[in-house]
Design an enzyme around this catalytic site. Sequence first.
Site, PDB file in Angstrom:
ATOM      1  N   HIS A 272      -6.384 -11.024   5.544  1.00  0.00           N
ATOM      2  CA  HIS A 272      -6.415 -11.533   3.477  1.00  0.00           C
ATOM      3  C   HIS A 272      -5.406 -11.815   2.939  1.00  0.00           C
ATOM      4  O   HIS A 272      -5.377 -12.499   1.694  1.00  0.00           O
ATOM      5  CB  HIS A 272      -6.100  -9.425   2.862  1.00  0.00           C
ATOM      6  CG  HIS A 272      -6.714  -8.895   3.609  1.00  0.00           C
ATOM      7  ND1 HIS A 272      -7.814  -8.697   4.067  1.00  0.00           N
ATOM      8  CD2 HIS A 272      -5.984  -7.674   4.227  1.00  0.00           C
ATOM      9  CE1 HIS A 272      -8.492  -8.113   4.847  1.00  0.00           C
ATOM     10  NE2 HIS A 272      -7.345  -6.839   4.549  1.00  0.00           N
TER      11      HIS A 272
ATOM     12  N   GLU B 251       0.864  -1.293   0.125  1.00  0.00           N
ATOM     13  CA  GLU B 251      -0.031  -0.206  -0.430  1.00  0.00           C
ATOM     14  C   GLU B 251       1.113   1.415  -0.169  1.00  0.00           C
ATOM     15  O   GLU B 251       1.763   1.483   0.827  1.00  0.00           O
ATOM     16  CB  GLU B 251      -0.979   0.301   1.461  1.00  0.00           C
ATOM     17  CG  GLU B 251      -2.048  -0.724   1.690  1.00  0.00           C
ATOM     18  CD  GLU B 251      -2.649  -0.744   2.541  1.00  0.00           C
ATOM     19  OE1 GLU B 251      -3.878  -0.266   2.147  1.00  0.00           O
ATOM     20  OE2 GLU B 251      -2.614  -1.264   3.613  1.00  0.00           O
TER      21      GLU B 251
HETATM   22  C1  BG6 Z   1      -8.013  -4.425   5.112  1.00  0.00           C
HETATM   23  C2  BG6 Z   1      -6.958  -3.581   6.338  1.00  0.00           C
HETATM   24  O1  BG6 Z   1      -8.536  -4.465   6.367  1.00  0.00           O
HETATM   25  O2  BG6 Z   1      -7.868  -3.669   4.120  1.00  0.00           O
HETATM   26  C3  BG6 Z   1      -5.843  -1.624   6.523  1.00  0.00           C
HETATM   27  O3  BG6 Z   1      -7.427  -3.125   7.464  1.00  0.00           O
HETATM   28  C4  BG6 Z   1      -5.848  -2.170   4.804  1.00  0.00           C
HETATM   29  O4  BG6 Z   1      -5.536  -1.408   7.149  1.00  0.00           O
HETATM   30  C5  BG6 Z   1      -6.759  -2.132   3.927  1.00  0.00           C
HETATM   31  O5  BG6 Z   1      -5.151  -0.292   4.552  1.00  0.00           O
HETATM   32  C6  BG6 Z   1      -6.473  -2.374   2.202  1.00  0.00           C
HETATM   33  O6  BG6 Z   1      -7.997  -2.980   1.475  1.00  0.00           O
HETATM   34  P1  BG6 Z   1      -7.018  -3.413  -0.175  1.00  0.00           P
HETATM   35  O7  BG6 Z   1      -8.617  -2.910  -0.674  1.00  0.00           O
HETATM   36  O8  BG6 Z   1      -7.347  -1.162  -0.201  1.00  0.00           O
HETATM   37  O9  BG6 Z   1      -6.470  -3.388  -0.150  1.00  0.00           O
END
Ligand code: BG6
Length: 500
Positions: free
Chosen positions: A262, A238
Amino acid sequence: MSENQYKWRGGFCLEVNALPSTIVIFGASGDLTGRKLLPSLYHLAKRQLLHERSRIIGCARTNMTDTEYRDYLRKKWFSGLPESEAGEINTFLERVYYHAGDYNAPEFYHSLELRLKSLEQNLNPDHSGRIYYLAVPPVLCTPVIHLLSVHGMLQERSDGTPWRRVILEKPFGHDYESALKLDRSLHKYLQEHQIYRIDHYLGKETVQNIMIFRFANLIFEPVWNSKYIDSVQITVAESVGVEHRAGYFDKSGLLRDMFQNHLFEMLALVAMEKPAGSDAESIRNEKLKLLKSIRPIRMDDVIRGQYEYYRNEPGVQADSRTETYTAMKIFVDNERWNGVPFYLRSGKKLTKKQSSISIYFKQIDRSVFYPVRESDLAPNILTLNVQPEEGISLTIQAKQPGPKLCIGSLNMDFKYASILAPGETIPDSYERLLLDCMLGDQTLFIRSDTILEAWKLLSPVLTHWNDHPETPLYIYPQNTWGPVESNRFPAEKKNVWQNQ
Ligand code: BG6
């Protein structure tokens, strides 16, 4: 290269419409509700997948009328949509109601039940039901569920009608013990078929595609094993930092926030055996089996990092040792994956947003192209791009036109964006997940045993970090790919991390 190079041909599409549902959202004024839940329900309504008699009722503390709540939603969360959709938005918001109250007060549940009964008076109880979406801080979840139960609001008849389902957001505990405790308390009031634990990654189109890709094609499964695969990389990077969530994140850390759910769910989909069918239990059984086959993680196989200036973020402890980056090596001890390392990494404030799974194949045994040696021929890499550029790419060796012998790597690159019609977008994962909950399909939700299994693997790492604060925490500059120390994982295989 023509724009329409890739096209769907033939195919089988099945989208099932849900029965009338009343969706009760606890946390109606929160970010999740505004950013994800209501827009997703709106899009489902637009696609005529939200039954015309379905209603949404938001609950929170602040006193507001239905009209005030609709106005608040319109201004704060729906104002970014095109002007031409104003009519559709208004029609949708007419189906949204609001109920104020204190979640700890029994009167709140009493009045909510009366309100729900009046909204549901035209519904046939045999063919309708309720979803309670708990978009509230985790400490409130069990008390709310307890009070819903006390007021008979979770009760289903023995044939499961009218259905009562609860959607929960993570965290599902903060270690194995707490997850077990949470699980036991949930099961006091609910049966497993009523519990929908969200991992929004499972609703992402490209994550759902992993199974189709593996099991609806003949050509991948035969080589999906240690005979042909050298290593696997799973990345969830990220570019954002902790933003306004420092209060939660600084206590949680990246391992809990991203790996326990995830990354492990993606790993399970990539590595699990073929399920007996596509039903929820068959798939979830295979995921569980896979997690159970993971070898206990060695502390040397985990690297943690923290981005520079993290400690200056508002809400973060000045001496915080919370990790904002983790990389680890995992082995799956079964016949299929014998000896194949899985390198997993995730971090915040990295160079760019990138979620991907890359399968590194082995080098060919023997080159017949004298004087080209085996080691001159780059192995194939298959990459499933989860986001942001959803797609699939495969590097292959091919002849370069011209000289008599000239072999090089080519990238066959498919992007979903190239097959979308103008203005069409990939649906948000919450659309899929909300619809599936209305349909009673738990496939894309996490079962309690897989959560516990993931914690069993990760709790020792957390305990070790806690008991050994001297374990290195590498500080990495923002907008980089994280601590260089983690490069040693793919380097073992003479590779580098797949950064796109
Ligand atoms: C969430 C986390 O589950 O997923 C966050 O708590 C993270 O910290 C987010 O930023 C990322 O999700 P995506 O869909 O933007 O990749």
